[in-house]
Write a protein that holds these residues in place. Structure first.
Motif, PDB file in Angstrom:
ATOM      1  N   ASN A  56      13.576   2.437  -4.986  1.00 53.24           N
ATOM      2  CA  ASN A  56      13.189   3.671  -4.314  1.00 53.24           C
ATOM      3  C   ASN A  56      11.908   4.238  -4.913  1.00 53.24           C
ATOM      4  OD1 ASN A  56      13.827   5.444  -2.214  1.00 53.24           O
ATOM      5  ND2 ASN A  56      14.682   6.940  -3.630  1.00 53.24           N
ATOM      6  N   GLN A  57      11.777   4.184  -6.229  1.00 55.97           N
ATOM      7  CA  GLN A  57      10.574   4.665  -6.888  1.00 55.97           C
ATOM      8  C   GLN A  57       9.350   3.868  -6.441  1.00 55.97           C
ATOM      9  OE1 GLN A  57      11.762   4.303 -10.998  1.00 55.97           O
ATOM     10  NE2 GLN A  57      12.246   6.491 -11.158  1.00 55.97           N
ATOM     11  N   PHE A  58       9.501   2.549  -6.373  1.00 56.37           N
ATOM     12  CA  PHE A  58       8.380   1.704  -5.956  1.00 56.37           C
ATOM     13  C   PHE A  58       7.982   2.009  -4.517  1.00 56.37           C
ATOM     14  CE2 PHE A  58       6.586  -2.140  -4.066  1.00 56.37           C
ATOM     15  CZ  PHE A  58       5.624  -2.497  -4.992  1.00 56.37           C
ATOM     16  N   ALA A  59       8.970   2.081  -3.636  1.00 59.57           N
ATOM     17  CA  ALA A  59       8.691   2.313  -2.218  1.00 59.57           C
ATOM     18  C   ALA A  59       8.029   3.660  -1.980  1.00 59.57           C
ATOM     19  CB  ALA A  59       9.985   2.219  -1.414  1.00 59.57           C
ATOM     20  N   ASN A  60       8.343   4.664  -2.805  1.00 68.36           N
ATOM     21  CA  ASN A  60       7.783   5.999  -2.602  1.00 68.36           C
ATOM     22  C   ASN A  60       6.483   6.237  -3.363  1.00 68.36           C
ATOM     23  OD1 ASN A  60       9.754   7.177  -0.846  1.00 68.36           O
ATOM     24  ND2 ASN A  60      11.172   7.264  -2.567  1.00 68.36           N
ATOM     25  N   ALA A  61       6.304   5.561  -4.510  1.00 66.40           N
ATOM     26  CA  ALA A  61       5.152   5.846  -5.367  1.00 66.40           C
ATOM     27  C   ALA A  61       3.964   4.936  -5.087  1.00 66.40           C
ATOM     28  CB  ALA A  61       5.555   5.731  -6.836  1.00 66.40           C
ATOM     29  N   VAL A  62       4.218   3.739  -4.538  1.00 69.31           N
ATOM     30  CA  VAL A  62       3.153   2.767  -4.298  1.00 69.31           C
ATOM     31  C   VAL A  62       2.888   2.686  -2.800  1.00 69.31           C
ATOM     32  CG1 VAL A  62       2.454   0.362  -4.562  1.00 69.31           C
ATOM     33  CG2 VAL A  62       3.851   1.455  -6.336  1.00 69.31           C
ATOM     34  N   CYS A  63       1.611   2.771  -2.442  1.00 72.77           N
ATOM     35  CA  CYS A  63       1.269   2.686  -1.014  1.00 72.77           C
ATOM     36  C   CYS A  63       0.496   1.405  -0.724  1.00 72.77           C
ATOM     37  CB  CYS A  63       0.458   3.906  -0.571  1.00 72.77           C
ATOM     38  SG  CYS A  63      -1.156   4.107  -1.394  1.00 72.77           S
ATOM     39  N   PHE A  64       0.544   0.988   0.528  1.00 69.54           N
ATOM     40  CA  PHE A  64      -0.117  -0.238   0.968  1.00 69.54           C
ATOM     41  C   PHE A  64      -0.928   0.041   2.223  1.00 69.54           C
ATOM     42  CE2 PHE A  64       3.354  -1.664  -1.600  1.00 69.54           C
ATOM     43  CZ  PHE A  64       2.889  -2.793  -2.243  1.00 69.54           C
ATOM     44  N   THR A  65      -1.982  -0.721   2.371  1.00 66.67           N
ATOM     45  CA  THR A  65      -2.785  -0.665   3.576  1.00 66.67           C
ATOM     46  C   THR A  65      -3.144  -2.083   4.005  1.00 66.67           C
ATOM     47  OG1 THR A  65      -4.766   0.315   4.598  1.00 66.67           O
ATOM     48  CG2 THR A  65      -5.005  -0.539   2.362  1.00 66.67           C
ATOM     49  N   VAL A  66      -3.288  -2.290   5.311  1.00 65.39           N
ATOM     50  CA  VAL A  66      -3.638  -3.613   5.839  1.00 65.39           C
ATOM     51  C   VAL A  66      -5.134  -3.630   6.109  1.00 65.39           C
ATOM     52  CG1 VAL A  66      -3.204  -5.346   7.610  1.00 65.39           C
ATOM     53  CG2 VAL A  66      -1.360  -3.802   6.900  1.00 65.39           C
ATOM     54  N   GLU A  67      -5.837  -4.546   5.448  1.00 67.86           N
ATOM     55  CA  GLU A  67      -7.280  -4.659   5.642  1.00 67.86           C
ATOM     56  C   GLU A  67      -7.597  -5.394   6.933  1.00 67.86           C
ATOM     57  OE1 GLU A  67      -8.845  -6.510   2.083  1.00 67.86           O
ATOM     58  OE2 GLU A  67      -9.437  -4.530   1.347  1.00 67.86           O
ATOM     59  N   SER A 118      -0.484   3.735   3.972  1.00 67.76           N
ATOM     60  CA  SER A 118      -1.494   4.800   3.953  1.00 67.76           C
ATOM     61  C   SER A 118      -2.869   4.157   3.941  1.00 67.76           C
ATOM     62  CB  SER A 118      -1.304   5.695   2.718  1.00 67.76           C
ATOM     63  OG  SER A 118      -2.341   6.646   2.623  1.00 67.76           O
ATOM     64  N   GLU A 119      -3.880   4.956   4.259  1.00 62.68           N
ATOM     65  CA  GLU A 119      -5.264   4.473   4.235  1.00 62.68           C
ATOM     66  C   GLU A 119      -5.994   4.961   2.994  1.00 62.68           C
ATOM     67  OE1 GLU A 119      -6.327   2.279   6.367  1.00 62.68           O
ATOM     68  OE2 GLU A 119      -4.432   2.378   7.466  1.00 62.68           O
ATOM     69  N   ARG A 120      -5.273   5.512   2.012  1.00 56.87           N
ATOM     70  CA  ARG A 120      -5.917   6.022   0.808  1.00 56.87           C
ATOM     71  C   ARG A 120      -6.567   4.887   0.026  1.00 56.87           C
ATOM     72  NH1 ARG A 120      -0.841   8.482   0.166  1.00 56.87           N
ATOM     73  NH2 ARG A 120      -0.533   7.364  -1.819  1.00 56.87           N
ATOM     74  N   ALA A 121      -7.647   5.205  -0.671  1.00 55.59           N
ATOM     75  CA  ALA A 121      -8.424   4.187  -1.376  1.00 55.59           C
ATOM     76  C   ALA A 121      -7.613   3.484  -2.460  1.00 55.59           C
ATOM     77  CB  ALA A 121      -9.673   4.823  -1.989  1.00 55.59           C
ATOM     78  N   GLU A 122      -6.681   4.207  -3.084  1.00 53.95           N
ATOM     79  CA  GLU A 122      -5.920   3.609  -4.187  1.00 53.95           C
ATOM     80  C   GLU A 122      -4.778   2.709  -3.721  1.00 53.95           C
ATOM     81  OE1 GLU A 122      -3.979   7.712  -3.507  1.00 53.95           O
ATOM     82  OE2 GLU A 122      -5.963   6.776  -3.358  1.00 53.95           O
ATOM     83  N   CYS A 123      -4.556   2.640  -2.425  1.00 48.98           N
ATOM     84  CA  CYS A 123      -3.432   1.836  -1.927  1.00 48.98           C
ATOM     85  C   CYS A 123      -3.685   0.341  -2.150  1.00 48.98           C
ATOM     86  CB  CYS A 123      -3.211   2.098  -0.440  1.00 48.98           C
ATOM     87  SG  CYS A 123      -2.603   3.757  -0.089  1.00 48.98           S
ATOM     88  N   ARG A 124      -2.635  -0.381  -2.407  1.00 45.88           N
ATOM     89  CA  ARG A 124      -2.739  -1.817  -2.606  1.00 45.88           C
ATOM     90  C   ARG A 124      -2.991  -2.504  -1.256  1.00 45.88           C
ATOM     91  NH1 ARG A 124       2.073  -3.067  -7.070  1.00 45.88           N
ATOM     92  NH2 ARG A 124       1.686  -1.212  -8.356  1.00 45.88           N
ATOM     93  N   LYS A 125      -3.775  -3.565  -1.313  1.00 45.15           N
ATOM     94  CA  LYS A 125      -4.276  -4.179  -0.082  1.00 45.15           C
ATOM     95  C   LYS A 125      -3.409  -5.347   0.372  1.00 45.15           C
ATOM     96  CE  LYS A 125      -7.786  -1.454  -0.837  1.00 45.15           C
ATOM     97  NZ  LYS A 125      -7.806  -0.117  -0.200  1.00 45.15           N
TER      98      LYS A 125
END
Length: 302
Positions: free
Chosen positions: A191-202, A229-236
């Motif tokens: 749950n922590q991972f799913a809520n704290a880490v964001c992803f975006t599709v390039e 999310s589209e935030r810059a820090e999101c993992r790609k």
């Protein structure tokens, strides 16, 4: 340990029909705090033993340990264990290696058997199973930071849920509470991972692929219960797609998908339609179905 062994409901009808010719021990109640037993009858020895095993399973699940199945749910970033009374029948939890065939008779062309399990031996086997999963859970929850691959591994571990077994042996073993605590911690970390880490599709820089497939891959992240999310820090998450026309109405699409440092994996999808555009729509729909079937962006197997 207080154990009660009775003839079980599943065999009552057969027992009543055969009672007039069955041996005395077949329908009698035997009480021994060290044993759980089950009886069976059949036209051959194997079928009689199979019925006895089923009744033995029923006894373990309903009479010996009228148990409470526990499920882990998450509230916020916390994992909580909730309980619900259930009854299950699963012969796989009664290994043949520990079954003792205590009595056997052949009367009027029917086989009668009584099989039994020493409860202490059964508990040891279940403890070994839980200990192995505790080790597996702790190997992933001890990591300070998860990758997408770690999250995927945690989901695979969670599918091996043995909380019903843990609840059953709880009166006899401390391993039960350790397992429940480890499983709750696993749910918390997921749950922590799913809520704290964001992803975006390039974008793939292929207009056709980005139009038809990028939204589907983004939805697959949602299916995986991940934050998008589209935030810059999101993992790609990256992808490339190749569309091959195999006939006038059919397309074969090959996608390579990777993200968060993971090795890319390949997905092959087919589509058909009266036009190239409609065939692409078909591919996109089939790709969506593929992700739904496997539970999201994460493949079931590496």
């Amino acid at each position: 340990m207080r154990l009660i062994s009775n003839a079980l409901f599943a065999g009552l009808m057969v027992i009543s029909i055969c009672a007039y010719s069955a041996p005395d021990w077949f329908s009698s109640t035997e009480v021994d705090p060290k044993w759980v037993t089950g009886v069976g009858v059949g036209e051959d020895l194997e079928s009689a033993q199979q019925q006895a095993l089923k009744n033995l399973s029923l006894s373990l699940y309903s009479e010996v340990s009228s148990y409470t199945e526990q499920t882990v749910v998450t509230e916020g970033n916390k994992g909580k264990v909730h309980s619900q009374a259930v009854t299950k029948v699963e012969n796989k939890h009664v290994p043949l290696s520990i079954v003792h065939w205590l009595k056997q008779a052949y009367v009027d062309e029917l086989y009668y058997v009584r099989g039994g399990v020493i409860i202490a031996e059964w508990v040891i086997i279940q403890e070994t199973k839980l200990e192995g999963q505790i080790t597996e859970i702790e190997s992933i929850t001890s990591l300070s930071e998860w990758s997408l691959g770690d999250y995927r591994r945690s989901k695979a571990i969670a599918l091996k849920d043995n909380q019903a077994i843990a609840a059953m042996i709880s009166p006899y073993s401390m391993t039960s509470s350790r397992y429940s605590a480890a499983f709750a911690n696993l749910a918390k970390k997921q749950n922590q991972f799913a809520n704290a880490v964001c992803f975006t599709v390039e974008q793939s820089h292929d207009k056709v692929a980005d139009k038809y497939f990028l939204p589907v891959i983004k939805n697959a992240l949602y299916y995986s219960h991940l934050t998008v999310s589209e935030r810059a820090e999101c993992r790609k998450v990256q992808f490339v797609a190749r569309n091959d026309r195999v006939s006038d109405k059919h397309i074969q699409t090959t996608l390579l998908i990777s993200g968060d440092g993971e090795l890319p994996y390949q997905v092959d999808v087919k589509g058909s339609g009266s036009s190239y555009k409609s065939a692409l729509v078909s591919v996109a729909n089939n790709l969506s179905d593929y992700f739904v079937e496997q539970g999201g962006i994460l493949p079931k197997q590496l």
